[in-house]
Design a protein around this motif. Structure first.
Motif, PDB file in Angstrom:
ATOM      1  N   LEU A  26       0.819  -1.207   0.000  1.00  0.00           N
ATOM      2  CA  LEU A  26       0.000   0.000   0.000  1.00  0.00           C
ATOM      3  C   LEU A  26       0.854   1.259   0.000  1.00  0.00           C
ATOM      4  CD1 LEU A  26      -2.810  -1.181   2.424  1.00  0.00           C
ATOM      5  CD2 LEU A  26      -2.601  -1.493  -0.057  1.00  0.00           C
ATOM      6  N   ALA A  30       0.636   4.025  -2.824  1.00  0.00           N
ATOM      7  CA  ALA A  30       0.441   5.438  -2.464  1.00  0.00           C
ATOM      8  C   ALA A  30       1.484   6.314  -3.158  1.00  0.00           C
ATOM      9  CB  ALA A  30       0.513   5.611  -0.948  1.00  0.00           C
ATOM     10  N   ASP A  35      -1.954   8.898  -3.759  1.00  0.00           N
ATOM     11  CA  ASP A  35      -3.045   8.794  -2.778  1.00  0.00           C
ATOM     12  C   ASP A  35      -2.467   8.400  -1.424  1.00  0.00           C
ATOM     13  OD1 ASP A  35      -5.231   8.228  -1.186  1.00  0.00           O
ATOM     14  OD2 ASP A  35      -6.233   6.953  -2.658  1.00  0.00           O
ATOM     15  N   ASN A  37      -3.898   9.011   1.518  1.00  0.00           N
ATOM     16  CA  ASN A  37      -4.941   9.056   2.538  1.00  0.00           C
ATOM     17  C   ASN A  37      -4.528   8.143   3.692  1.00  0.00           C
ATOM     18  OD1 ASN A  37      -7.350   8.555   4.055  1.00  0.00           O
ATOM     19  ND2 ASN A  37      -8.549   9.180   2.295  1.00  0.00           N
ATOM     20  N   HIS A  40      -5.240   4.330   4.422  1.00  0.00           N
ATOM     21  CA  HIS A  40      -4.518   3.288   3.701  1.00  0.00           C
ATOM     22  C   HIS A  40      -3.116   3.046   4.259  1.00  0.00           C
ATOM     23  CE1 HIS A  40      -7.758   3.648   0.897  1.00  0.00           C
ATOM     24  NE2 HIS A  40      -7.387   4.840   0.488  1.00  0.00           N
ATOM     25  N   HIS A  57      -6.302   0.653  -0.896  1.00  0.00           N
ATOM     26  CA  HIS A  57      -6.898   1.578  -1.855  1.00  0.00           C
ATOM     27  C   HIS A  57      -7.830   0.788  -2.774  1.00  0.00           C
ATOM     28  CE1 HIS A  57      -2.889   3.117  -0.828  1.00  0.00           C
ATOM     29  NE2 HIS A  57      -3.314   4.328  -1.122  1.00  0.00           N
ATOM     30  N   TRP A  60      -6.190   0.249  -6.015  1.00  0.00           N
ATOM     31  CA  TRP A  60      -5.167  -0.801  -5.969  1.00  0.00           C
ATOM     32  C   TRP A  60      -5.820  -2.139  -6.292  1.00  0.00           C
ATOM     33  CZ3 TRP A  60      -4.756  -5.139  -2.824  1.00  0.00           C
ATOM     34  CH2 TRP A  60      -3.530  -5.813  -2.857  1.00  0.00           C
TER      35      TRP A  60
END
Length: 134
Positions: A26, A30, A35, A37, A40, A57, A60
């Motif tokens: 992850l 990212a 992303d 966030n 995640h 995600h 993902w």
């Protein structure tokens, strides 16, 4: 089944099983996607926001669906797919993707696609179109 061209309506292609989801997967996603966030990436923040823990995600998961069709790249390409998220993917989940041929129209093969976790719960489903090469 050797080729995607040989599939009959109702038959599936070989499923793809991902290894268990780990934080590094992850983090890499990212970085690639931008992303960041915290749901995640940060266990404490995910829990503070009401989740049971870090979730993968959605994109993902959706992107990994395309791996179903990778073995057939010499025969054509995945031209479109649409999915609906059905559940969250958590750390440790083992996700299995499946595709079953729904219809054939000239060079377009339409598939029903899905992904389930190791508990047998759907995490996404939808449709994919594979276009055969000339």
């Amino acid at each position: 089944m050797n080729t995607i061209k040989q599939l009959e309506i109702g038959e599936g292609i070989n499923p793809i099983e991902l290894p268990p989801v780990i934080p590094e997967m992850l983090v890499r996603y990212a970085e690639a996607s931008g992303d960041h966030n915290p749901i995640h990436l940060d266990e404490d923040e995910a829990k503070r926001l009401g989740l049971p823990g870090i979730i993968a995600h959605g994109m993902w998961t959706m992107g990994n669906l395309a791996k179903l069709f990778t073995p057939y790249y010499e025969e054509g390409f995945l031209s479109d797919y649409q999915i609906r998220f059905r559940g969250m993917v958590f750390l440790g989940d083992v996700i299995t993707f499946r595709a079953k041929l729904e219809s054939r129209e000239d060079r377009l093969l339409r598939f029903q696609v899905s992904a389930t976790n190791h508990h047998g719960m759907d995490v996404l489903n939808g449709k994919a179109i594979f276009k055969l090469a000339d």
